[in-house]
Scaffold this active site. Structure first.
Site, PDB file in Angstrom:
ATOM      1  N   HIS A 172     -13.805  11.084  10.424  1.00 57.64           N
ATOM      2  CA  HIS A 172     -12.677  10.837   9.528  1.00 57.64           C
ATOM      3  C   HIS A 172     -12.809  11.643   8.239  1.00 57.64           C
ATOM      4  O   HIS A 172     -13.895  12.091   7.880  1.00 57.64           O
ATOM      5  CB  HIS A 172     -12.597   9.348   9.160  1.00 57.64           C
ATOM      6  CG  HIS A 172     -11.987   8.508  10.239  1.00 57.64           C
ATOM      7  ND1 HIS A 172     -12.706   8.060  11.317  1.00 57.64           N
ATOM      8  CD2 HIS A 172     -10.719   8.039  10.406  1.00 57.64           C
ATOM      9  CE1 HIS A 172     -11.914   7.352  12.099  1.00 57.64           C
ATOM     10  NE2 HIS A 172     -10.699   7.326  11.578  1.00 57.64           N
TER      11      HIS A 172
ATOM     12  N   GLY B  67       0.847  -1.195   0.000  1.00 59.05           N
ATOM     13  CA  GLY B  67       0.000   0.000   0.000  1.00 59.05           C
ATOM     14  C   GLY B  67       0.875   1.234   0.000  1.00 59.05           C
ATOM     15  O   GLY B  67       0.467   2.309   0.465  1.00 59.05           O
TER      16      GLY B  67
ATOM     17  N   LYS C 229     -12.229   7.765   3.299  1.00 64.08           N
ATOM     18  CA  LYS C 229     -12.184   6.491   4.023  1.00 64.08           C
ATOM     19  C   LYS C 229     -13.209   5.513   3.463  1.00 64.08           C
ATOM     20  O   LYS C 229     -14.373   5.884   3.244  1.00 64.08           O
ATOM     21  CB  LYS C 229     -12.433   6.752   5.514  1.00 64.08           C
ATOM     22  CG  LYS C 229     -12.302   5.522   6.373  1.00 64.08           C
ATOM     23  CD  LYS C 229     -12.197   5.866   7.840  1.00 64.08           C
ATOM     24  CE  LYS C 229     -12.176   4.627   8.714  1.00 64.08           C
ATOM     25  NZ  LYS C 229     -11.102   3.692   8.354  1.00 64.08           N
TER      26      LYS C 229
ATOM     27  N   GLY D 178      -2.146  -2.499   9.615  1.00 59.45           N
ATOM     28  CA  GLY D 178      -3.004  -1.401  10.072  1.00 59.45           C
ATOM     29  C   GLY D 178      -4.341  -1.407   9.347  1.00 59.45           C
ATOM     30  O   GLY D 178      -5.285  -0.753   9.781  1.00 59.45           O
TER      31      GLY D 178
ATOM     32  N   GLY E 221     -12.359   1.036  12.148  1.00 60.71           N
ATOM     33  CA  GLY E 221     -11.890  -0.130  12.907  1.00 60.71           C
ATOM     34  C   GLY E 221     -11.702   0.227  14.374  1.00 60.71           C
ATOM     35  O   GLY E 221     -12.007  -0.575  15.280  1.00 60.71           O
TER      36      GLY E 221
HETATM   37  N1  LIG Z   1      -4.371   1.059  12.151  1.00 62.62           N
HETATM   38  C1  LIG Z   1      -4.145   2.367  11.980  1.00 62.62           C
HETATM   39  O1  LIG Z   1      -3.541   3.038  12.835  1.00 62.62           O
HETATM   40  C2  LIG Z   1      -4.602   3.011  10.713  1.00 62.62           C
HETATM   41  C3  LIG Z   1      -5.281   2.272   9.800  1.00 62.62           C
HETATM   42  N2  LIG Z   1      -5.659   2.802   8.609  1.00 62.62           N
HETATM   43  C4  LIG Z   1      -6.270   1.883   7.662  1.00 62.62           C
HETATM   44  O2  LIG Z   1      -5.307   1.570   6.656  1.00 62.62           O
HETATM   45  C5  LIG Z   1      -5.972   1.294   5.428  1.00 62.62           C
HETATM   46  C6  LIG Z   1      -5.390   2.180   4.334  1.00 62.62           C
HETATM   47  O3  LIG Z   1      -5.686   3.538   4.614  1.00 62.62           O
HETATM   48  P1  LIG Z   1      -5.152   4.712   3.666  1.00 62.62           P
HETATM   49  O4  LIG Z   1      -3.669   4.659   3.561  1.00 62.62           O
HETATM   50  O5  LIG Z   1      -5.824   5.936   4.139  1.00 62.62           O
HETATM   51  O6  LIG Z   1      -5.803   4.256   2.262  1.00 62.62           O
HETATM   52  P2  LIG Z   1      -5.321   4.653   0.784  1.00 62.62           P
HETATM   53  O7  LIG Z   1      -6.477   4.342  -0.101  1.00 62.62           O
HETATM   54  O8  LIG Z   1      -4.728   6.011   0.756  1.00 62.62           O
HETATM   55  O9  LIG Z   1      -4.118   3.618   0.495  1.00 62.62           O
HETATM   56  C7  LIG Z   1      -4.292   2.259   0.283  1.00 62.62           C
HETATM   57  C8  LIG Z   1      -3.286   1.837  -0.770  1.00 62.62           C
HETATM   58  O10 LIG Z   1      -3.320   0.417  -0.847  1.00 62.62           O
HETATM   59  C9  LIG Z   1      -3.209   0.069  -2.224  1.00 62.62           C
HETATM   60  N3  LIG Z   1      -3.683  -1.293  -2.392  1.00 62.62           N
HETATM   61  C10 LIG Z   1      -4.962  -1.742  -2.509  1.00 62.62           C
HETATM   62  N4  LIG Z   1      -4.959  -3.081  -2.629  1.00 62.62           N
HETATM   63  C11 LIG Z   1      -3.669  -3.490  -2.579  1.00 62.62           C
HETATM   64  C12 LIG Z   1      -3.032  -4.753  -2.638  1.00 62.62           C
HETATM   65  N5  LIG Z   1      -3.715  -5.890  -2.805  1.00 62.62           N
HETATM   66  N6  LIG Z   1      -1.689  -4.806  -2.515  1.00 62.62           N
HETATM   67  C13 LIG Z   1      -0.970  -3.678  -2.374  1.00 62.62           C
HETATM   68  N7  LIG Z   1      -1.513  -2.450  -2.312  1.00 62.62           N
HETATM   69  C14 LIG Z   1      -2.856  -2.367  -2.412  1.00 62.62           C
HETATM   70  C15 LIG Z   1      -4.024   1.134  -2.952  1.00 62.62           C
HETATM   71  O11 LIG Z   1      -3.691   1.201  -4.325  1.00 62.62           O
HETATM   72  C16 LIG Z   1      -3.606   2.377  -2.187  1.00 62.62           C
HETATM   73  O12 LIG Z   1      -2.456   2.990  -2.727  1.00 62.62           O
HETATM   74  C17 LIG Z   1      -7.460   1.489   5.699  1.00 62.62           C
HETATM   75  O13 LIG Z   1      -8.049   0.247   6.024  1.00 62.62           O
HETATM   76  C18 LIG Z   1      -7.462   2.409   6.913  1.00 62.62           C
HETATM   77  O14 LIG Z   1      -8.631   2.308   7.663  1.00 62.62           O
HETATM   78  C19 LIG Z   1      -5.414   4.104   8.303  1.00 62.62           C
HETATM   79  C20 LIG Z   1      -4.785   4.918   9.191  1.00 62.62           C
HETATM   80  C21 LIG Z   1      -4.314   4.439  10.473  1.00 62.62           C
HETATM   81  O1  LIG Z   2      -8.841   5.259   7.481  1.00 63.09           O
HETATM   82  C1  LIG Z   2      -8.249   5.952   8.349  1.00 63.09           C
HETATM   83  O2  LIG Z   2      -7.816   7.072   8.127  1.00 63.09           O
HETATM   84  C2  LIG Z   2      -8.068   5.366   9.680  1.00 63.09           C
HETATM   85  N1  LIG Z   2      -8.395   4.128   9.866  1.00 63.09           N
HETATM   86  C3  LIG Z   2      -8.300   3.399  11.083  1.00 63.09           C
HETATM   87  C4  LIG Z   2      -9.681   3.025  11.584  1.00 63.09           C
HETATM   88  O3  LIG Z   2     -10.549   2.699  10.770  1.00 63.09           O
HETATM   89  O4  LIG Z   2      -9.895   3.027  12.801  1.00 63.09           O
HETATM   90  C5  LIG Z   2      -7.447   4.104  12.117  1.00 63.09           C
HETATM   91  C6  LIG Z   2      -7.597   5.589  12.136  1.00 63.09           C
HETATM   92  O5  LIG Z   2      -8.847   5.890  12.681  1.00 63.09           O
HETATM   93  C7  LIG Z   2      -7.443   6.176  10.759  1.00 63.09           C
END
Ligand SMILES: NC(=O)C1=CN([C@@H]2O[C@H](COP(=O)(O)OP(=O)(O)OC[C@H]3O[C@@H](n4cnc5c(N)ncnc54)[C@H](O)[C@@H]3O)[C@@H](O)[C@H]2O)C=CC1
Ligand SMILES: O=C(O)C1=N[C@H](C(=O)O)C[C@H](O)C1
Length: 248
Positions: free
Chosen positions: A134, A11, A138, A77, A144
């Site tokens: 958010h 990603g 998203k 994540g 989550g």
């Molecule tokens: N646990 C945490 O602290 C956080 C979790 N997240 C989560 O992370 C995930 C991504 O969030 P963002 O970066 O905002 O999304 P985003 O849409 O900006 O980035 C996701 C990337 O993954 C790529 N992608 C999709 N399928 C793929 C695959 N099979 N293999 C490789 N790359 C692939 C997409 O092309 C894109 O570039 C979401 O589920 C979000 O909720 C986001 C922020 C914090």
């Molecule tokens: O998509 C996001 O941006 C985020 N995703 C995670 C969630 O779904 O809880 C973590 C954080 O809130 C940011």
């Protein structure tokens, strides 16, 4: 000079993936060996000891099947983990007892603390609701983090023998009272300008308690992600939640 931990990122072109690439490049004890996104050849991941996944709920299980099948530790994540998904992952991990996967609904320290504080408060209040806010890019709702928070509140209530608080609503526009997760109402707001925010509200006799966390920039998640990368190498099996590593 000792070699760093060999890290891959999945990603890598996404909002979080780009931050992770920067954070790994800035860490003295890590070497970035692969930064891949959708459609790229996963072969380069085989050089990695640990892969960090911030992709999409629909992609993450396929990625984890590849990683666990190739003996690569994972720090995840990406959201969208049901109990059924976690069971499947445990079954993949059982085939290689040395392998570790860390899944964290939220890697920001304050968000992890807010969840823990909410868990502690839950047994004192019948009534609790979660509002998560958010950015409008998203994919999933509720977040989550909010789902995990609601689950923790539900468990703490059940342990204390508390029933959910009274709610006199008999007439409702669909969705006005939010989604029910473990008997806790969760409300999702999506607006440009926001990053990631959560409020947990408790109501009692003549008082309310509000716990709020704000991620104002995606760098807020990076110390947790790097800690996860360092820790997962010596944590075989499945770990869900950064709180287990922070020893909260
Ligand atoms: N646990 C945490 O602290 C956080 C979790 N997240 C989560 O992370 C995930 C991504 O969030 P963002 O970066 O905002 O999304 P985003 O849409 O900006 O980035 C996701 C990337 O993954 C790529 N992608 C999709 N399928 C793929 C695959 N099979 N293999 C490789 N790359 C692939 C997409 O092309 C894109 O570039 C979401 O589920 C979000 O909720 C986001 C922020 C914090
Ligand atoms: O998509 C996001 O941006 C985020 N995703 C995670 C969630 O779904 O809880 C973590 C954080 O809130 C940011």
């Amino acid at each position: 000079m000792t070699a760093g931990i060999r890290v891959g990122v999945l990603g890598a072109r996404g909002r979080m993936g780009q931050e992770v690439v920067n954070a790994v490049n800035g860490a003295d004890d890590m070497d970035l060996v692969a930064a891949l996104d959708a459609g790229d050849d996963f072969a380069a991941l085989k050089q990695a000891q640990v892969v960090v996944d911030f992709t999409h709920p629909e992609a993450v299980m396929g990625n984890l099947e590849f990683l666990t099948g190739n003996g690569i530790h994972a720090v995840v994540g990406t959201t969208g983990f049901s109990e059924e998904r976690l069971e499947k992952l445990r079954s993949w991990l059982a085939a290689d007892p040395s392998l570790g996967v860390l899944i964290a609904p939220n890697f920001a320290l304050g968000a992890v603390l807010a969840m823990r504080f909410a868990q502690q408060a839950a047994r004192f209040y019948n009534s609790a609701e979660v509002i998560e806010l958010h950015h409008n890019r998203k994919a999933d709702a509720p977040s989550g983090t909010a789902a995990h928070t609601a689950r923790l509140i539900g468990e703490a209530r059940a342990e204390a023998g508390l029933a959910p608080g009274e709610d006199a609503t008999t007439s409702e526009v669909d969705g006005a009272r939010g989604a029910l997760v473990d008997d806790v109402r969760v409300h999702s707001v999506r607006l440009p300008g926001l990053v990631a925010h959560e409020e947990i509200l408790f109501g009692g006799e003549g008082e309310t308690l509000t716990i709020r966390h704000d991620s104002l920039h995606r760098t807020s998640f990076m110390p947790g992600v790097l800690l996860g990368v360092r820790s997962v190498l010596t944590r075989p099996g499945l770990t869900v939640g950064l709180e287990n590593i922070l020893d909260l």
